[in-house]
Design a protein around this motif. Sequence first.
Motif, PDB file in Angstrom:
ATOM      1  N   PRO A 109       0.819  -1.225   0.000  1.00 15.61           N
ATOM      2  CA  PRO A 109       0.000   0.000   0.000  1.00 15.61           C
ATOM      3  C   PRO A 109       0.852   1.274   0.000  1.00 15.61           C
ATOM      4  O   PRO A 109       0.509   2.244  -0.680  1.00 15.61           O
ATOM      5  N   GLN A 110       1.967   1.271   0.716  1.00 19.68           N
ATOM      6  CA  GLN A 110       2.838   2.445   0.731  1.00 19.68           C
ATOM      7  C   GLN A 110       3.476   2.667  -0.639  1.00 19.68           C
ATOM      8  O   GLN A 110       3.633   3.803  -1.074  1.00 19.68           O
ATOM      9  N   ALA A 118       2.211   1.806  -3.599  1.00 18.50           N
ATOM     10  CA  ALA A 118       1.171   2.344  -4.482  1.00 18.50           C
ATOM     11  C   ALA A 118       0.922   3.817  -4.170  1.00 18.50           C
ATOM     12  O   ALA A 118       0.778   4.640  -5.081  1.00 18.50           O
ATOM     13  N   SER A 119       0.898   4.163  -2.892  1.00 19.17           N
ATOM     14  CA  SER A 119       0.693   5.551  -2.491  1.00 19.17           C
ATOM     15  C   SER A 119       1.842   6.434  -2.978  1.00 19.17           C
ATOM     16  O   SER A 119       1.625   7.531  -3.503  1.00 19.17           O
ATOM     17  N   LEU A 120       3.063   5.959  -2.826  1.00 18.22           N
ATOM     18  CA  LEU A 120       4.234   6.716  -3.281  1.00 18.22           C
ATOM     19  C   LEU A 120       4.185   6.932  -4.789  1.00 18.22           C
ATOM     20  O   LEU A 120       4.425   8.041  -5.277  1.00 18.22           O
ATOM     21  N   ASN A 131       1.549   7.015  -6.729  1.00 20.24           N
ATOM     22  CA  ASN A 131       0.493   7.982  -7.027  1.00 20.24           C
ATOM     23  C   ASN A 131       0.884   9.395  -6.610  1.00 20.24           C
ATOM     24  O   ASN A 131       0.577  10.356  -7.314  1.00 20.24           O
ATOM     25  N   ASP A 132       1.557   9.530  -5.475  1.00 19.92           N
ATOM     26  CA  ASP A 132       2.043  10.848  -5.047  1.00 19.92           C
ATOM     27  C   ASP A 132       3.048  11.408  -6.053  1.00 19.92           C
ATOM     28  O   ASP A 132       3.011  12.600  -6.387  1.00 19.92           O
ATOM     29  N   GLN A 192       1.186  12.687  -9.081  1.00 19.03           N
ATOM     30  CA  GLN A 192       0.581  14.012  -8.839  1.00 19.03           C
ATOM     31  C   GLN A 192       1.644  15.106  -8.884  1.00 19.03           C
ATOM     32  O   GLN A 192       1.426  16.171  -9.476  1.00 19.03           O
TER      33      GLN A 192
END
Length: 169
Positions: A147-148, A150-152, A154-155, A158
């Motif tokens: 999850p981290q 995937a979050s990284l 996506n961040d 952005q």
Amino acid sequence: MTRSARANGGQGGPRGRVRMSPPPDLVAAPGYGARRLYQAYLAAWNRHVDAVLTGPQFAVLSAIRAHPDADQTALAGAVALDTSTMADVCRRMERRGLITRTAAPHDARAKVLTLTEDGAAALTETNRRARALDEALLDGCPPEQRPQLASLLNDLGQQWERVAERDTL
């Protein structure tokens, strides 16, 4: 021995082709790494998920399911496509019978997107294979870190979108 073969330690690749390492300045560049990831992802998607339904089309189908009765422009933002690319993607999916596009009640110029039965079936099957691809791609990453990661990613996406919108660096 040729100069390029010597540079490669004398090892030829498939059919005698020399395999070279990328220059260090490319390896250090995040854009190069992102491009390699994307190319590898596209190759894996085409081979293991669907050679006809593209990743952007899959994203649009997923967004339509998640946001029923949303218009094409709003969904374009949700799946990180510009509006002209979104229109092209939607036209192709409409011709294939995966979605319908109808005039929005609030604005006849806006198009509301809806999954057809064929579109819902394609999404279900493609989603199953896409999740299996996700598992294979993250095989070396501990499950608790996924999850981290995937979050990284996506961040970073952005942040890179914001950089792309700047007038200057």
